[in-house]
Motif scaffolding. Structure first.
Motif, PDB file in Angstrom:
ATOM      1  N   MET A   1       0.843  -1.207   0.000  1.00 49.83           N
ATOM      2  CA  MET A   1       0.000   0.000   0.000  1.00 49.83           C
ATOM      3  C   MET A   1       0.880   1.261   0.000  1.00 49.83           C
ATOM      4  SD  MET A   1      -3.462  -0.611   0.337  1.00 49.83           S
ATOM      5  CE  MET A   1      -4.437  -2.130   0.455  1.00 49.83           C
ATOM      6  N   LEU A   2       1.993   1.225   0.733  1.00 44.85           N
ATOM      7  CA  LEU A   2       2.886   2.395   0.765  1.00 44.85           C
ATOM      8  C   LEU A   2       3.548   2.623  -0.590  1.00 44.85           C
ATOM      9  CD1 LEU A   2       4.529   2.062   4.312  1.00 44.85           C
ATOM     10  CD2 LEU A   2       2.838   3.754   3.549  1.00 44.85           C
ATOM     11  N   ARG A   3       3.997   1.511  -1.223  1.00 46.59           N
ATOM     12  CA  ARG A   3       4.611   1.661  -2.546  1.00 46.59           C
ATOM     13  C   ARG A   3       3.597   2.232  -3.528  1.00 46.59           C
ATOM     14  NH1 ARG A   3       8.089   0.293   0.299  1.00 46.59           N
ATOM     15  NH2 ARG A   3       8.037   2.539   0.404  1.00 46.59           N
ATOM     16  N   LEU A   4       2.344   1.785  -3.442  1.00 46.41           N
ATOM     17  CA  LEU A   4       1.314   2.274  -4.366  1.00 46.41           C
ATOM     18  C   LEU A   4       0.993   3.741  -4.091  1.00 46.41           C
ATOM     19  CD1 LEU A   4      -1.043  -0.852  -4.418  1.00 46.41           C
ATOM     20  CD2 LEU A   4       0.430  -0.042  -6.279  1.00 46.41           C
ATOM     21  N   ALA A   5       0.921   4.101  -2.812  1.00 44.35           N
ATOM     22  CA  ALA A   5       0.621   5.498  -2.455  1.00 44.35           C
ATOM     23  C   ALA A   5       1.708   6.426  -3.018  1.00 44.35           C
ATOM     24  CB  ALA A   5       0.508   5.647  -0.945  1.00 44.35           C
ATOM     25  N   GLU A   6       2.955   5.946  -2.998  1.00 45.66           N
ATOM     26  CA  GLU A   6       4.069   6.760  -3.501  1.00 45.66           C
ATOM     27  C   GLU A   6       3.891   7.168  -4.962  1.00 45.66           C
ATOM     28  OE1 GLU A   6       7.654   4.831  -0.817  1.00 45.66           O
ATOM     29  OE2 GLU A   6       7.583   4.394  -2.968  1.00 45.66           O
ATOM     30  N   ILE A   7       3.193   6.322  -5.714  1.00 45.94           N
ATOM     31  CA  ILE A   7       3.006   6.696  -7.124  1.00 45.94           C
ATOM     32  C   ILE A   7       1.593   7.233  -7.368  1.00 45.94           C
ATOM     33  CG2 ILE A   7       4.827   5.202  -8.025  1.00 45.94           C
ATOM     34  CD1 ILE A   7       1.770   3.805  -8.930  1.00 45.94           C
TER      35      ILE A   7
ATOM     36  N   PRO B   1      -4.605   6.172  -4.618  1.00 42.13           N
ATOM     37  CA  PRO B   1      -5.247   6.438  -3.324  1.00 42.13           C
ATOM     38  C   PRO B   1      -5.609   5.134  -2.615  1.00 42.13           C
ATOM     39  CG  PRO B   1      -6.809   6.831  -5.117  1.00 42.13           C
ATOM     40  CD  PRO B   1      -5.496   6.455  -5.765  1.00 42.13           C
ATOM     41  N   THR B   2      -5.258   5.026  -1.329  1.00 41.33           N
ATOM     42  CA  THR B   2      -5.570   3.805  -0.588  1.00 41.33           C
ATOM     43  C   THR B   2      -6.183   4.159   0.770  1.00 41.33           C
ATOM     44  OG1 THR B   2      -3.674   3.394   0.869  1.00 41.33           O
ATOM     45  CG2 THR B   2      -3.330   2.954  -1.479  1.00 41.33           C
ATOM     46  N   HIS B   3      -6.749   3.144   1.422  1.00 37.04           N
ATOM     47  CA  HIS B   3      -7.351   3.363   2.736  1.00 37.04           C
ATOM     48  C   HIS B   3      -6.296   3.316   3.851  1.00 37.04           C
ATOM     49  CE1 HIS B   3      -7.995  -1.134   4.022  1.00 37.04           C
ATOM     50  NE2 HIS B   3      -6.804  -0.932   3.525  1.00 37.04           N
TER      51      HIS B   3
ATOM     52  N   LEU C   1     -14.547   6.662  -0.286  1.00 39.44           N
ATOM     53  CA  LEU C   1     -14.066   7.489   0.826  1.00 39.44           C
ATOM     54  C   LEU C   1     -14.823   8.813   0.776  1.00 39.44           C
ATOM     55  CD1 LEU C   1     -11.994   7.883   3.133  1.00 39.44           C
ATOM     56  CD2 LEU C   1     -10.445   8.822   1.437  1.00 39.44           C
ATOM     57  N   TYR C   2     -15.605   9.050   1.801  1.00 40.35           N
ATOM     58  CA  TYR C   2     -16.402  10.289   1.850  1.00 40.35           C
ATOM     59  C   TYR C   2     -15.591  11.360   2.555  1.00 40.35           C
ATOM     60  CZ  TYR C   2     -20.329   7.400   0.383  1.00 40.35           C
ATOM     61  OH  TYR C   2     -21.155   6.568  -0.327  1.00 40.35           O
ATOM     62  N   GLU C   3     -15.314  12.458   1.834  1.00 43.37           N
ATOM     63  CA  GLU C   3     -14.545  13.577   2.401  1.00 43.37           C
ATOM     64  C   GLU C   3     -15.295  14.857   2.096  1.00 43.37           C
ATOM     65  OE1 GLU C   3      -9.788  12.627   2.259  1.00 43.37           O
ATOM     66  OE2 GLU C   3     -10.818  13.062   0.395  1.00 43.37           O
TER      67      GLU C   3
ATOM     68  N   ARG D   1     -14.439   9.654  -3.078  1.00 42.39           N
ATOM     69  CA  ARG D   1     -13.324   9.188  -3.904  1.00 42.39           C
ATOM     70  C   ARG D   1     -13.273   7.676  -3.889  1.00 42.39           C
ATOM     71  NH1 ARG D   1      -7.658  10.704  -3.040  1.00 42.39           N
ATOM     72  NH2 ARG D   1      -8.092  10.773  -0.802  1.00 42.39           N
ATOM     73  N   THR D   2     -12.838   7.083  -4.997  1.00 47.11           N
ATOM     74  CA  THR D   2     -12.658   5.635  -5.070  1.00 47.11           C
ATOM     75  C   THR D   2     -11.243   5.316  -4.639  1.00 47.11           C
ATOM     76  OG1 THR D   2     -14.106   5.659  -6.999  1.00 47.11           O
ATOM     77  CG2 THR D   2     -12.861   3.634  -6.611  1.00 47.11           C
ATOM     78  N   VAL D   3     -11.088   4.550  -3.558  1.00 51.30           N
ATOM     79  CA  VAL D   3      -9.738   4.238  -3.070  1.00 51.30           C
ATOM     80  C   VAL D   3      -9.554   2.728  -2.910  1.00 51.30           C
ATOM     81  CG1 VAL D   3      -9.676   6.443  -1.810  1.00 51.30           C
ATOM     82  CG2 VAL D   3     -10.209   4.346  -0.571  1.00 51.30           C
TER      83      VAL D   3
END
Ligand code: TMP
Length: 254
Positions: free
Chosen positions: A58-64, A67-69, A183-185, A190-192
């Motif tokens: 998840m961290l590697r994906l967030a870096e690029i 969006p993740t939970h 994700l409701y903000e 948003r789709t995460v």
């Protein structure tokens, strides 16, 4: 430790109320199931490894910019996540024929696919997560057309990243399953990426030997299940600090 409110218990994870509104704690169990709960077992240390492996991915994906939970790992078996509304569609990406696709279409396991293929299953334990098309998803309103576009685009980007990440450590990413949430903000939705990405939800084969390093070892009674998960963590450079012996440590460390 104060008792926390359990929000949901699934086959491999438990969700508890988080420390702040809009957050949850995701606890990784050692329980394993296959074939829609018909086969059950315990893989000692699996929860600890999947917590680590999923955090890393998840961290590697967030870096690029995916969006993740995921917020942060809390301890050996728990991570803090943002609360999302899970979209009831499992997205599967396949690079090499295996599992249900091989069975359904008569393509021998291990056959490279002409291109990456995205499939959707309707998330329903009662029905055994049946394969569905975009038409079903749109017609029954499981996801809106823009959400479906987001899921498809993100799934293919995730595949590109993970394919490279695993290839770098000598592992072939055969296929994987992911889930998304809303994700409701404020006024926004948003789709995460949600749930987990681990050897429970991927097919991972050693590049040289084709040895399976994933949950198929459990599904097919191949033995060495925990060792295979450990090997994935080891290659990614994320074995728990104390090495494999750390895996039997306390379930919850605060
Ligand atoms: P399949 O070939 O059995 O359809 O599985 C495709 C991928 O999805 C494989 O990597 C395993 C993963 N998967 C899950 O994570 N959960 C499931 O319930 C199923 C059936 C598959």
């Amino acid at each position: 430790m104060a008792r926390r409110r359990k929000v949901y218990e699934g086959k491999a994870k438990i969700l508890y109320e988080g420390p702040e509104p809009g957050t949850l704690v995701q606890y990784f169990k050692d329980d394993a199931t296959a074939f829609n709960n018909q086969k059950k077992g315990i893989i000692t240390g699996k929860g600890v490894l999947n917590n680590r492996i999923s955090e890393y991915i998840m961290l590697r994906l967030a870096e690029i910019g995916i969006p993740t939970h995921f917020v942060r790992r809390l301890n050996m078996r728990e991570q803090l996540i943002r609360e999302v509304e899970i979209i009831p569609v499992e997205v599967i990406v396949r690079n090499i024929a295996a599992g249900s696709m091989s069975k359904r279409l008569g393509i021998p396991e291990g056959t490279p696919l002409p291109r990456s293929i995205v499939e959707y299953c309707y998330k329903s334990d009662d029905l055994g997560d049946p394969l569905v098309s975009e038409e079903h998803i749109a017609a029954f309103g499981w996801a809106s057309p823009p959400e479906l576009d987001d899921m498809m685009a993100l799934a293919l980007r995730i595949n590109d990243v993970l394919f490279g990440l695993f290839a770098g450590v000598g592992i072939r990413l055969v296929d994987f399953k992911i889930e998304f949430g809303r994700l409701y903000e404020d006024e926004d939705v948003r789709t995460v990426l949600a749930d987990e990405i681990s050897p429970d939800s991927c097919r991972l084969w050693d590049m040289r030997s084709n040895e399976k390093l994933d949950k198929d070892r459990f599904r097919r009674d191949l033995g060495g299940v925990a060792e295979a998960y450990q090997e994935v963590a080891r290659r990614l450079g994320i074995l728990p600090e104390g090495g494999p012996n750390d895996l039997k440590g306390p379930a919850v460390m605060q």
